[in-house]
Design an enzyme around this catalytic site. Structure first.
Site, PDB file in Angstrom:
ATOM      1  N   ARG A 164      49.136  72.694  47.991  1.00  0.00           N
ATOM      2  CA  ARG A 164      48.836  73.586  46.852  1.00  0.00           C
ATOM      3  C   ARG A 164      49.284  72.939  45.531  1.00  0.00           C
ATOM      4  O   ARG A 164      49.841  73.605  44.651  1.00  0.00           O
ATOM      5  CB  ARG A 164      49.521  74.949  47.006  1.00  0.00           C
ATOM      6  CG  ARG A 164      49.275  75.638  48.322  1.00  0.00           C
ATOM      7  CD  ARG A 164      47.845  76.149  48.468  1.00  0.00           C
ATOM      8  NE  ARG A 164      47.727  76.982  49.643  1.00  0.00           N
ATOM      9  CZ  ARG A 164      47.358  76.547  50.852  1.00  0.00           C
ATOM     10  NH1 ARG A 164      47.030  75.267  51.032  1.00  0.00           N
ATOM     11  NH2 ARG A 164      47.278  77.383  51.868  1.00  0.00           N
ATOM     12  N   SER A 243      48.503  84.715  47.022  1.00  0.00           N
ATOM     13  CA  SER A 243      49.913  84.405  47.329  1.00  0.00           C
ATOM     14  C   SER A 243      50.646  84.124  46.025  1.00  0.00           C
ATOM     15  O   SER A 243      50.234  83.237  45.274  1.00  0.00           O
ATOM     16  CB  SER A 243      50.011  83.169  48.210  1.00  0.00           C
ATOM     17  OG  SER A 243      49.236  83.349  49.363  1.00  0.00           O
ATOM     18  N   GLU A 339      53.397  79.987  43.171  1.00  0.00           N
ATOM     19  CA  GLU A 339      52.133  79.243  43.270  1.00  0.00           C
ATOM     20  C   GLU A 339      51.267  79.574  42.050  1.00  0.00           C
ATOM     21  O   GLU A 339      50.484  78.767  41.580  1.00  0.00           O
ATOM     22  CB  GLU A 339      51.426  79.663  44.560  1.00  0.00           C
ATOM     23  CG  GLU A 339      50.119  78.946  44.768  1.00  0.00           C
ATOM     24  CD  GLU A 339      49.397  79.404  46.029  1.00  0.00           C
ATOM     25  OE1 GLU A 339      49.931  79.175  47.125  1.00  0.00           O
ATOM     26  OE2 GLU A 339      48.310  79.988  45.890  1.00  0.00           O
TER      27      GLU A 339
HETATM   28  P1  FAD Z   1      42.309  80.252  37.164  1.00  0.00           P
HETATM   29  O1  FAD Z   1      43.197  81.299  37.747  1.00  0.00           O
HETATM   30  O2  FAD Z   1      41.424  80.632  36.055  1.00  0.00           O
HETATM   31  O3  FAD Z   1      43.191  79.006  36.727  1.00  0.00           O
HETATM   32  C1  FAD Z   1      44.196  78.484  37.562  1.00  0.00           C
HETATM   33  C2  FAD Z   1      44.819  77.259  36.886  1.00  0.00           C
HETATM   34  O4  FAD Z   1      43.868  76.203  36.835  1.00  0.00           O
HETATM   35  C3  FAD Z   1      45.225  77.524  35.428  1.00  0.00           C
HETATM   36  O5  FAD Z   1      46.379  76.770  35.161  1.00  0.00           O
HETATM   37  C4  FAD Z   1      44.039  76.997  34.629  1.00  0.00           C
HETATM   38  O6  FAD Z   1      44.406  76.568  33.329  1.00  0.00           O
HETATM   39  C5  FAD Z   1      43.599  75.824  35.480  1.00  0.00           C
HETATM   40  N1  FAD Z   1      42.156  75.580  35.406  1.00  0.00           N
HETATM   41  C6  FAD Z   1      41.164  76.438  35.737  1.00  0.00           C
HETATM   42  N2  FAD Z   1      39.977  75.851  35.578  1.00  0.00           N
HETATM   43  C7  FAD Z   1      40.205  74.607  35.128  1.00  0.00           C
HETATM   44  C8  FAD Z   1      39.374  73.506  34.750  1.00  0.00           C
HETATM   45  N3  FAD Z   1      38.045  73.576  34.812  1.00  0.00           N
HETATM   46  N4  FAD Z   1      39.965  72.371  34.311  1.00  0.00           N
HETATM   47  C9  FAD Z   1      41.317  72.273  34.241  1.00  0.00           C
HETATM   48  N5  FAD Z   1      42.157  73.270  34.574  1.00  0.00           N
HETATM   49  C10 FAD Z   1      41.606  74.410  35.016  1.00  0.00           C
HETATM   50  N6  FAD Z   1      44.237  79.969  46.787  1.00  0.00           N
HETATM   51  C11 FAD Z   1      44.244  79.127  47.856  1.00  0.00           C
HETATM   52  O7  FAD Z   1      44.555  77.926  47.707  1.00  0.00           O
HETATM   53  N7  FAD Z   1      43.911  79.546  49.101  1.00  0.00           N
HETATM   54  C12 FAD Z   1      43.561  80.835  49.349  1.00  0.00           C
HETATM   55  O8  FAD Z   1      43.254  81.174  50.484  1.00  0.00           O
HETATM   56  C13 FAD Z   1      43.563  81.761  48.253  1.00  0.00           C
HETATM   57  N8  FAD Z   1      43.266  83.057  48.451  1.00  0.00           N
HETATM   58  C14 FAD Z   1      43.310  83.929  47.408  1.00  0.00           C
HETATM   59  C15 FAD Z   1      43.024  85.281  47.649  1.00  0.00           C
HETATM   60  C16 FAD Z   1      43.041  86.195  46.608  1.00  0.00           C
HETATM   61  C17 FAD Z   1      42.731  87.650  46.892  1.00  0.00           C
HETATM   62  C18 FAD Z   1      43.329  85.758  45.298  1.00  0.00           C
HETATM   63  C19 FAD Z   1      43.306  86.718  44.161  1.00  0.00           C
HETATM   64  C20 FAD Z   1      43.637  84.427  45.054  1.00  0.00           C
HETATM   65  C21 FAD Z   1      43.632  83.497  46.107  1.00  0.00           C
HETATM   66  N9  FAD Z   1      43.940  82.137  45.908  1.00  0.00           N
HETATM   67  C22 FAD Z   1      43.908  81.271  46.969  1.00  0.00           C
HETATM   68  C23 FAD Z   1      44.299  81.638  44.576  1.00  0.00           C
HETATM   69  C24 FAD Z   1      43.070  81.271  43.695  1.00  0.00           C
HETATM   70  O9  FAD Z   1      41.918  81.915  44.142  1.00  0.00           O
HETATM   71  C25 FAD Z   1      42.819  79.765  43.662  1.00  0.00           C
HETATM   72  O10 FAD Z   1      43.943  79.075  43.199  1.00  0.00           O
HETATM   73  C26 FAD Z   1      41.611  79.392  42.763  1.00  0.00           C
HETATM   74  O11 FAD Z   1      41.320  78.025  42.882  1.00  0.00           O
HETATM   75  C27 FAD Z   1      41.853  79.737  41.297  1.00  0.00           C
HETATM   76  O12 FAD Z   1      40.605  79.568  40.638  1.00  0.00           O
HETATM   77  P2  FAD Z   1      40.303  80.211  39.217  1.00  0.00           P
HETATM   78  O13 FAD Z   1      39.000  79.679  38.769  1.00  0.00           O
HETATM   79  O14 FAD Z   1      40.423  81.684  39.303  1.00  0.00           O
HETATM   80  O15 FAD Z   1      41.471  79.575  38.351  1.00  0.00           O
HETATM   81  P1  NAP Z   2      48.589  83.808  58.445  1.00  0.00           P
HETATM   82  O1  NAP Z   2      47.414  83.325  59.232  1.00  0.00           O
HETATM   83  O2  NAP Z   2      49.141  85.163  58.693  1.00  0.00           O
HETATM   84  O3  NAP Z   2      49.767  82.751  58.592  1.00  0.00           O
HETATM   85  C1  NAP Z   2      51.005  82.951  57.901  1.00  0.00           C
HETATM   86  C2  NAP Z   2      51.474  81.633  57.348  1.00  0.00           C
HETATM   87  O4  NAP Z   2      51.730  80.728  58.415  1.00  0.00           O
HETATM   88  C3  NAP Z   2      50.435  81.020  56.460  1.00  0.00           C
HETATM   89  O5  NAP Z   2      50.941  81.041  55.177  1.00  0.00           O
HETATM   90  C4  NAP Z   2      50.201  79.622  56.989  1.00  0.00           C
HETATM   91  O6  NAP Z   2      50.504  78.597  56.071  1.00  0.00           O
HETATM   92  C5  NAP Z   2      51.126  79.471  58.186  1.00  0.00           C
HETATM   93  N1  NAP Z   2      50.326  79.097  59.357  1.00  0.00           N
HETATM   94  C6  NAP Z   2      49.693  79.921  60.230  1.00  0.00           C
HETATM   95  N2  NAP Z   2      49.112  79.207  61.221  1.00  0.00           N
HETATM   96  C7  NAP Z   2      49.375  77.913  60.949  1.00  0.00           C
HETATM   97  C8  NAP Z   2      49.052  76.688  61.590  1.00  0.00           C
HETATM   98  N3  NAP Z   2      48.350  76.663  62.735  1.00  0.00           N
HETATM   99  N4  NAP Z   2      49.473  75.536  61.035  1.00  0.00           N
HETATM  100  C9  NAP Z   2      50.176  75.546  59.905  1.00  0.00           C
HETATM  101  N5  NAP Z   2      50.524  76.665  59.242  1.00  0.00           N
HETATM  102  C10 NAP Z   2      50.137  77.833  59.754  1.00  0.00           C
HETATM  103  O7  NAP Z   2      48.271  83.649  56.890  1.00  0.00           O
HETATM  104  P2  NAP Z   2      47.490  84.594  55.883  1.00  0.00           P
HETATM  105  O8  NAP Z   2      48.449  85.042  54.879  1.00  0.00           O
HETATM  106  O9  NAP Z   2      46.641  85.576  56.614  1.00  0.00           O
HETATM  107  O10 NAP Z   2      46.520  83.532  55.187  1.00  0.00           O
HETATM  108  C11 NAP Z   2      45.546  82.850  55.936  1.00  0.00           C
HETATM  109  C12 NAP Z   2      45.184  81.559  55.214  1.00  0.00           C
HETATM  110  O11 NAP Z   2      44.633  81.872  53.936  1.00  0.00           O
HETATM  111  C13 NAP Z   2      46.381  80.663  54.968  1.00  0.00           C
HETATM  112  O12 NAP Z   2      45.988  79.330  55.109  1.00  0.00           O
HETATM  113  C14 NAP Z   2      46.766  80.961  53.555  1.00  0.00           C
HETATM  114  O13 NAP Z   2      47.361  79.850  52.900  1.00  0.00           O
HETATM  115  C15 NAP Z   2      45.424  81.305  52.923  1.00  0.00           C
HETATM  116  N6  NAP Z   2      45.608  82.261  51.822  1.00  0.00           N
HETATM  117  C16 NAP Z   2      46.072  81.765  50.644  1.00  0.00           C
HETATM  118  C17 NAP Z   2      46.253  82.615  49.562  1.00  0.00           C
HETATM  119  C18 NAP Z   2      46.688  82.053  48.237  1.00  0.00           C
HETATM  120  O14 NAP Z   2      46.622  82.763  47.258  1.00  0.00           O
HETATM  121  N7  NAP Z   2      47.114  80.827  48.189  1.00  0.00           N
HETATM  122  C19 NAP Z   2      46.001  83.968  49.683  1.00  0.00           C
HETATM  123  C20 NAP Z   2      45.577  84.434  50.921  1.00  0.00           C
HETATM  124  C21 NAP Z   2      45.382  83.571  51.984  1.00  0.00           C
HETATM  125  P3  NAP Z   2      49.477  78.056  54.953  1.00  0.00           P
HETATM  126  O15 NAP Z   2      49.467  79.091  53.906  1.00  0.00           O
HETATM  127  O16 NAP Z   2      50.135  76.796  54.525  1.00  0.00           O
HETATM  128  O17 NAP Z   2      48.155  77.824  55.562  1.00  0.00           O
END
Ligand code: FAD
Ligand code: NAP
Length: 343
Positions: A164, A243, A339
């Site tokens: 991330r 997250s 994050e």
């Molecule tokens: P923004 O929120 O608008 O920006 C995020 C950052 O990136 C800011 O610092 C911004 O300045 C910068 N930025 C945006 N666009 C650009 C650009 N074109 N050039 C340079 N900088 C830029 N993330 C995960 O990794 N995995 C997930 O599973 C996941 N699940 C999510 C679920 C939900 C319900 C929500 C609300 C969020 C989740 N996220 C997840 C987080 C988020 O969706 C991601 O990080 C996504 O990539 C953010 O995109 P955005 O366009 O909304 O960025």
């Molecule tokens: P989950 O499946 O309930 O698992 C809980 C945590 O355990 C996750 O955070 C995941 O880490 C870790 N995990 C589970 N199985 C794993 C494996 N086989 N190997 C390594 N790590 C493992 O998680 P969840 O909350 O429902 O989310 C599912 C996936 O969506 C995850 O990958 C999570 O990162 C992603 N997600 C991200 C965001 C965001 O905003 N970043 C929001 C929602 C969901 P990892 O997170 O490192 O995968």
């Protein structure tokens, strides 16, 4: 290009926080941004880049200029018998890109279905879910330096991707506007072997429940969409940015000590010898899951997700997050890092 003054950002951040941008510009091309840089009126202003607003926390009104990236476009820019390079404009909706690839049998992005936000932000935090990350298929990106408008290309090593994480959150934080991102994907056809990633979490169980007998990109992405729809709060209904904290990775020795005290602690050994511990488990163990203070809360099903019940300010969310960090530190000795990006 569209320019507005004193623009409310409430509908442009998924936390639903009320804050305004002194100046707001929506750009639709590289030239739009270069024109904006040439405008004398904007020259001394701080420039912040906004995508879909799904990974930011607004902590007040923003003077300077907020630039919403709406650069469109998608194209195949390279092709062999078994691979394809797809370039997408930074303003494209991430999930639309994933589905565009799934429909054409281009494999590699399907586990990242339904992640909110735009393509341009995907490399910023090397988005990941269900065992896949952007870096796995990343081919390169194009960006503009915010200070000068100069075009720059980034290869995978240039981006310094981590969990991330990338160079855009550190050395180049706030310095680049990503304009397009390219992905190298596997072109599925008879004779081409592809290893689907279904072993993660409950993906396999979801596929079984859907009675999928033969794996396909569509089946995997459908299963992931279904899990996400049931597990995660919809920001349109309940403000959140996914997250709030990253999952910490701790030294193996530290993990072994913790495991003696907490045998149930979930853990995932990492390639670098550290052990990843789910932040959600740590937070839940400290009693935060479902807890609410005023307009802010910890989601009832997902302890890692902080929510805005309506009317919360960024400072309220930061104070709630700090209290969570303190209790996790006090109990487990682990530091949780946010994050979400302060905007
Ligand atoms: P923004 O929120 O608008 O920006 C995020 C950052 O990136 C800011 O610092 C911004 O300045 C910068 N930025 C945006 N666009 C650009 C650009 N074109 N050039 C340079 N900088 C830029 N993330 C995960 O990794 N995995 C997930 O599973 C996941 N699940 C999510 C679920 C939900 C319900 C929500 C609300 C969020 C989740 N996220 C997840 C987080 C988020 O969706 C991601 O990080 C996504 O990539 C953010 O995109 P955005 O366009 O909304 O960025
Ligand atoms: P989950 O499946 O309930 O698992 C809980 C945590 O355990 C996750 O955070 C995941 O880490 C870790 N995990 C589970 N199985 C794993 C494996 N086989 N190997 C390594 N790590 C493992 O998680 P969840 O909350 O429902 O989310 C599912 C996936 O969506 C995850 O990958 C999570 O990162 C992603 N997600 C991200 C965001 C965001 O905003 N970043 C929001 C929602 C969901 P990892 O997170 O490192 O995968």
């Amino acid at each position: 290009m569209k320019i507005e003054k004193n623009k409310s950002l409430k509908k442009l951040n998924t936390f639903g926080i009320e804050a305004s941008a002194g100046t707001f510009a929506e750009i639709f091309s590289v030239e739009d941004f270069q024109d904006l840089l040439r405008e004398e009126a904007f020259s001394g202003m701080k420039k912040r880049i906004l995508g879909g607003g799904s990974n930011i926390l607004l902590t007040g009104d923003r003077d300077g200029i907020v630039i919403k990236n709406s650069i469109p476009g998608i194209a195949v820019t390279g092709e062999t018998a078994s691979a394809v390079v797809v370039r997408a404009g930074a303003g494209m909706i991430w999930h639309d890109l994933v589905m565009w690839c799934v429909e054409r049998n281009y494999a590699g992005l399907e586990n990242l279905a339904l992640i909110p936000g735009l393509v341009g932000a995907a490399p910023v935090q090397n988005i990941g879910a269900y065992g896949a990350e952007v870096k796995d298929t990343f081919e390169g990106l194009e960006a503009l330096l915010i200070a000068t408008g100069e075009k720059v290309r980034f290869s995978k090593p240039d981006c310094a991707f981590g969990y991330r994480d990338s160079v855009f959150k550190h050395k180049l934080k706030g310095q680049c506007l990503i304009t397009s991102v390219s992905f190298r994907l596997v072109k599925l056809s008879p004779g081409v072997t592809y290893r689907y990633k279904t072993e993660y979490g409950n993906v396999q169980a979801a596929l079984e429940a859907m009675k999928v007998s033969e794996l396909s990109l569509r089946a995997v992405s459908d299963a992931i969409c279904q899990i996400r729809r049931t597990k995660l709060p919809d920001p349109a209904v309940l403000g959140n940015a996914g997250s709030f904290f990253k999952n910490p990775s701790i030294p193996a020795k530290e993990y072994q000590l913790l495991a003696k005290q907490y045998p149930a602690i979930p853990h995932f050994p990492q390639a670098d010898g550290t052990v990843k511990v789910p932040a959600g488990w740590l937070i839940e163990s400290c009693g935060w899951k479902g807890k609410r203070e005023g307009a802010v809360g910890c989601h009832k099903d997902q302890a890692l997700v902080l929510v805005n019940y309506g009317g919360a300010q960024g400072s309220d969310i930061l104070a709630f997050a700090a209290a969570i960090q303190k209790s996790v530190k006090d109990r487990f000795g682990i530091d949780l890092s946010p994050e979400v990006n302060l905007f």
